[in-house]
Design a protein around this motif. Structure first.
Motif, mmCIF file in Angstrom:
data_model
loop_
_atom_site.group_PDB
_atom_site.id
_atom_site.type_symbol
_atom_site.label_atom_id
_atom_site.label_comp_id
_atom_site.label_asym_id
_atom_site.label_seq_id
_atom_site.Cartn_x
_atom_site.Cartn_y
_atom_site.Cartn_z
ATOM 1 N N ALA A 6 41.528 35.750 2.914
ATOM 2 C CA ALA A 6 42.977 36.038 2.857
ATOM 3 C C ALA A 6 43.368 37.313 3.974
ATOM 4 C CB ALA A 6 43.652 36.599 1.849
ATOM 5 N N ASP A 7 42.237 37.937 4.552
ATOM 6 C CA ASP A 7 42.543 38.799 5.580
ATOM 7 C C ASP A 7 42.480 38.533 6.892
ATOM 8 O OD1 ASP A 7 40.015 38.604 5.913
ATOM 9 O OD2 ASP A 7 39.326 40.673 5.127
ATOM 10 N N GLY A 8 42.107 37.284 7.118
ATOM 11 C CA GLY A 8 41.947 36.693 8.481
ATOM 12 C C GLY A 8 41.217 37.685 9.343
ATOM 13 N N GLY A 9 40.475 38.702 8.953
ATOM 14 C CA GLY A 9 39.781 39.663 9.643
ATOM 15 C C GLY A 9 40.633 40.672 10.201
ATOM 16 N N TRP A 14 43.280 45.458 -0.166
ATOM 17 C CA TRP A 14 43.640 44.572 -1.267
ATOM 18 C C TRP A 14 44.307 45.543 -2.330
ATOM 19 C CZ3 TRP A 14 44.073 39.615 -2.054
ATOM 20 C CH2 TRP A 14 43.363 38.804 -1.218
ATOM 21 N N THR A 15 45.370 45.268 -2.996
ATOM 22 C CA THR A 15 46.186 45.896 -3.884
ATOM 23 C C THR A 15 46.588 45.059 -5.032
ATOM 24 O OG1 THR A 15 48.202 45.509 -2.832
ATOM 25 C CG2 THR A 15 46.895 47.507 -2.184
ATOM 26 N N ASP A 16 46.926 45.405 -6.132
ATOM 27 C CA ASP A 16 47.252 44.324 -7.098
ATOM 28 C C ASP A 16 48.781 43.788 -6.764
ATOM 29 O OD1 ASP A 16 45.792 44.727 -9.682
ATOM 30 O OD2 ASP A 16 46.347 46.823 -9.362
ATOM 31 N N ALA A 17 49.586 44.323 -5.822
ATOM 32 C CA ALA A 17 50.690 43.649 -5.181
ATOM 33 C C ALA A 17 50.416 42.422 -4.471
ATOM 34 C CB ALA A 17 51.542 44.648 -4.595
ATOM 35 N N ARG A 18 49.340 42.684 -3.714
ATOM 36 C CA ARG A 18 48.697 41.615 -2.988
ATOM 37 C C ARG A 18 48.247 40.561 -3.575
ATOM 38 N NH1 ARG A 18 44.327 42.009 1.978
ATOM 39 N NH2 ARG A 18 44.636 40.065 2.853
ATOM 40 N N ILE A 19 47.427 40.942 -4.701
ATOM 41 C CA ILE A 19 46.913 39.690 -5.695
ATOM 42 C C ILE A 19 47.883 38.753 -6.147
ATOM 43 C CG2 ILE A 19 45.752 39.407 -7.870
ATOM 44 C CD1 ILE A 19 43.647 40.573 -5.873
ATOM 45 N N GLN A 31 41.655 27.049 -5.689
ATOM 46 C CA GLN A 31 41.131 27.992 -4.425
ATOM 47 C C GLN A 31 40.455 28.989 -4.811
ATOM 48 O OE1 GLN A 31 43.810 28.069 -1.279
ATOM 49 N NE2 GLN A 31 42.211 27.738 0.350
ATOM 50 N N ARG A 32 39.473 29.560 -4.065
ATOM 51 C CA ARG A 32 38.960 30.950 -4.252
ATOM 52 C C ARG A 32 39.007 31.625 -3.099
ATOM 53 N NH1 ARG A 32 34.261 28.152 -6.659
ATOM 54 N NH2 ARG A 32 34.027 28.685 -9.021
ATOM 55 N N ILE A 33 39.523 32.966 -3.285
ATOM 56 C CA ILE A 33 39.756 33.951 -2.019
ATOM 57 C C ILE A 33 38.836 34.948 -2.215
ATOM 58 C CG2 ILE A 33 41.560 35.207 -0.811
ATOM 59 C CD1 ILE A 33 43.404 33.342 -2.298
ATOM 60 N N ALA A 34 37.986 35.227 -1.116
ATOM 61 C CA ALA A 34 37.057 36.349 -1.183
ATOM 62 C C ALA A 34 37.805 37.683 -0.971
ATOM 63 C CB ALA A 34 36.075 36.237 -0.045
ATOM 64 N N ILE A 35 37.672 38.703 -1.917
ATOM 65 C CA ILE A 35 38.244 39.948 -1.854
ATOM 66 C C ILE A 35 37.198 41.105 -1.214
ATOM 67 C CG2 ILE A 35 39.021 41.834 -3.238
ATOM 68 C CD1 ILE A 35 40.252 39.671 -5.192
ATOM 69 N N GLU A 36 35.925 40.888 -1.734
ATOM 70 C CA GLU A 36 34.859 41.873 -1.228
ATOM 71 C C GLU A 36 33.636 41.211 -1.447
ATOM 72 O OE1 GLU A 36 34.642 45.285 -4.503
ATOM 73 O OE2 GLU A 36 36.586 45.374 -3.128
ATOM 74 N N GLY A 77 43.477 44.383 -13.993
ATOM 75 C CA GLY A 77 43.776 44.229 -12.655
ATOM 76 C C GLY A 77 42.357 44.312 -11.613
ATOM 77 N N LEU A 78 42.976 44.634 -10.417
ATOM 78 C CA LEU A 78 42.046 44.869 -9.383
ATOM 79 C C LEU A 78 40.953 45.964 -9.704
ATOM 80 C CD1 LEU A 78 40.923 43.746 -6.680
ATOM 81 C CD2 LEU A 78 42.524 45.219 -5.656
ATOM 82 N N ALA A 79 41.308 47.016 -10.279
ATOM 83 C CA ALA A 79 40.563 48.075 -10.385
ATOM 84 C C ALA A 79 39.562 47.774 -11.460
ATOM 85 C CB ALA A 79 41.386 49.489 -10.621
ATOM 86 N N ALA A 80 39.971 47.145 -12.706
ATOM 87 C CA ALA A 80 39.157 46.858 -13.647
ATOM 88 C C ALA A 80 38.187 45.837 -13.218
ATOM 89 C CB ALA A 80 39.945 46.214 -14.739
ATOM 90 N N ALA A 81 38.517 44.855 -12.264
ATOM 91 C CA ALA A 81 37.627 43.705 -11.667
ATOM 92 C C ALA A 81 36.542 44.404 -10.938
ATOM 93 C CB ALA A 81 38.349 42.677 -10.990
ATOM 94 N N ARG A 82 36.998 45.402 -9.827
ATOM 95 C CA ARG A 82 36.058 46.063 -9.336
ATOM 96 C C ARG A 82 34.824 46.673 -10.052
ATOM 97 N NH1 ARG A 82 40.256 47.971 -4.664
ATOM 98 N NH2 ARG A 82 39.654 46.372 -3.146
ATOM 99 N N GLU A 83 35.289 47.531 -11.049
ATOM 100 C CA GLU A 83 34.427 48.137 -11.985
ATOM 101 C C GLU A 83 33.494 47.226 -12.623
ATOM 102 O OE1 GLU A 83 34.711 51.086 -15.925
ATOM 103 O OE2 GLU A 83 36.634 50.840 -14.571
ATOM 104 N N LYS A 84 34.140 45.860 -13.119
ATOM 105 C CA LYS A 84 33.168 45.277 -13.724
ATOM 106 C C LYS A 84 31.988 44.507 -12.652
ATOM 107 C CE LYS A 84 31.775 42.453 -16.977
ATOM 108 N NZ LYS A 84 31.227 42.891 -18.449
#
Length: 436
Positions: A6-9, A14-19, A31-36, A77-84
């Motif tokens: 989604a960042d197109g380079g 990424w933030t929760d608002a952007r999610i 669809q799947r979107i790569a976050i990191e 949210g995003l922080a919990a997903a990153r931790e997991k």
């Protein structure tokens, strides 16, 4: 399922608002979107709107594997997903040096253990996976994605919330009946019948796989069984006088231009409503409209001849507004592809005026019946008219022995339909069936 970044380079963070702001790409339902690295956002369209969930991706034995982390919410949210994901990466690292099992493999073993006593929701996922591999009704071929989506909509609308967490082995007839009655209470008998068909297929699959020993659907009746017309009088199709009434009301009404063009194109070609609604410019080659196998109900490619009148409709469609230059859908409304119910709603809105003008109430599929009936009135041979509608010949011997493609006769049939509809609109004579 497609993937995208989604960042197109651009490197945007990424933030929760952007999610929450992420939406599906045009024409996609999943669809799947790569976050990191390793972390993906999965978007899926359902009956209750767009769902968002996180997934972990890893390479296992040289192939990509995905592990569901959970649905996006204020609590996850995003922080919990990153931790997991960080924890899973650590476990994957230990697996590489032989100090632990790979987390994806471990989770799959857990799921395999649960399959001996799955929930209805888990069984439904297995059912869809099996249908994508192949269906006996289709000679071992996978079912169409449209069929998969219909089953998913039925399940999400009236089944998941009621019995999704129930164990399959404990399913009772009253719980299944309650799912069907939910749609009936909304005064939606058609939807109730769709829910019945999904449940019927799901229970049959559970019995085949050994999850059920009996049939809890036994005795539950289809609330709206399909009953073919017993005579020509029961076929809902407009005659010439009724078609004139439809055209008069359409020209005087506020029906939008793309919907009007969709109605005309369906009458001119006899194509199915969905085939017309999702028609693309790439499918049009001169005076030929070529439908790929995945776009047809019969799972066979089909070529429709575009009469002079049908080509005129396409020329008008070129003037419709589009959000992006080079948009491929032929019929667009305010820059978007026509909604599945656009034509049905328009016909319902003008139905009373059409009846007052001497016509009849029509639904989208009735337009296809009208074209087929018109061909009969024009004297077009039944086997040619059936081929124009992409119907298989009911005569098995003819299918086995007749090697002629009848293309010249089909082209003539479509041209005669176009000329006849033009004559009706300009005051030409009607075709009247004479009875002995």
């Amino acid at each position: 399922m497609s993937e995208r970044r989604a960042d197109g380079g651009t490197g945007r963070k990424w933030t929760d608002a952007r999610i929450k702001a992420q939406t599906l790409a045009r024409g996609k339902t999943e669809q799947r979107i790569a976050i990191e690295e390793g972390l993906f956002l999965r978007l899926r369209a359902g009956a209750n709107g767009l769902s968002r969930s996180f997934e972990y991706r890893a390479m296992v034995a040289g192939s990509r594997k995905y592990l569901a982390l959970g649905a996006y919410s204020d609590r996850f949210g995003l922080a919990a997903a990153r931790e997991k994901v960080a924890d899973l990466r650590g476990m994957a690292g230990l697996a590489r040096v032989g100090e632990a099992d790979h987390p994806v493999i471990e989770e799959r073993f857990k799921r395999h253990g649960r399959k001996s006593d799955p929930t209805v929701a888990e069984l439904f996922d297995l059912f869809l996976e099996d249908r994508r591999l192949g269906s006996r009704r289709k000679g071992g071929k996978p079912v169409r994605e449209r069929t998969i989506e219909i089953h998913r909509q039925n399940f999400d609308s009236d089944i998941r919330g009621r019995i999704g967490d129930a164990k399959v082995a404990k399913l009772q007839r009253d719980a299944l009946q309650a799912c069907i009655d939910s749609a009936r209470r909304r005064r939606a008998p058609g939807m109730a019948a769709q829910v019945y068909r999904t449940l019927r297929a799901l229970v049959r699959f559970a019995i085949e796989r050994g999850y059920l020993s009996g049939d809890p659907m036994a005795g539950i009746a289809n609330p709206k069984p399909y009953r073919p017309p017993r005579s020509s009088e029961e076929v809902i199709a407009a005659n010439d006088k009724q078609l004139r009434a439809l055209f008069q009301v359409l020209e005087a009404s506020e029906v939008s231009e793309p919907v009007r063009l969709a109605i005309e194109l369906q009458l001119l070609t006899g194509a199915r409503p969905t085939e017309v609604r999702l028609a693309r410019w790439r499918e049009v080659k001169g005076d030929r409209w070529i439908l790929a196998a995945e776009r047809t109900k019969t799972d066979r490619p089909f070529e429709i001849h575009l009469s002079e009148q049908a080509l005129a409709v396409l020329n008008q469609a070129r003037e419709l507004p589009r959000k992006t230059k080079g948009e491929d859908f032929i019929l667009t409304n305010k820059g978007e592809v026509l909604s599945p119910m656009a034509v049905a709603r328009a016909l319902a809105r003008i139905a009373e005026r059409v009846v007052e003008a001497g016509g009849i109430k029509l639904r989208p599929h009735d337009l296809r019946r009208t074209t087929r009936t018109m061909m009969a009135r024009l004297g077009i041979a039944p086997h040619i008219a059936e081929r124009c509608l992409s119907h298989l010949d009911s005569n098995i011997l003819a299918r086995v022995y007749d090697g002629h493609d009848h293309r010249p006769e089909m082209i003539e049939a479509w041209d005669r339909v176009g000329a006849h509809l033009t004559a009706l609109r300009t005051g030409g004579a009607e075709v009247v069936a004479l009875r002995a």
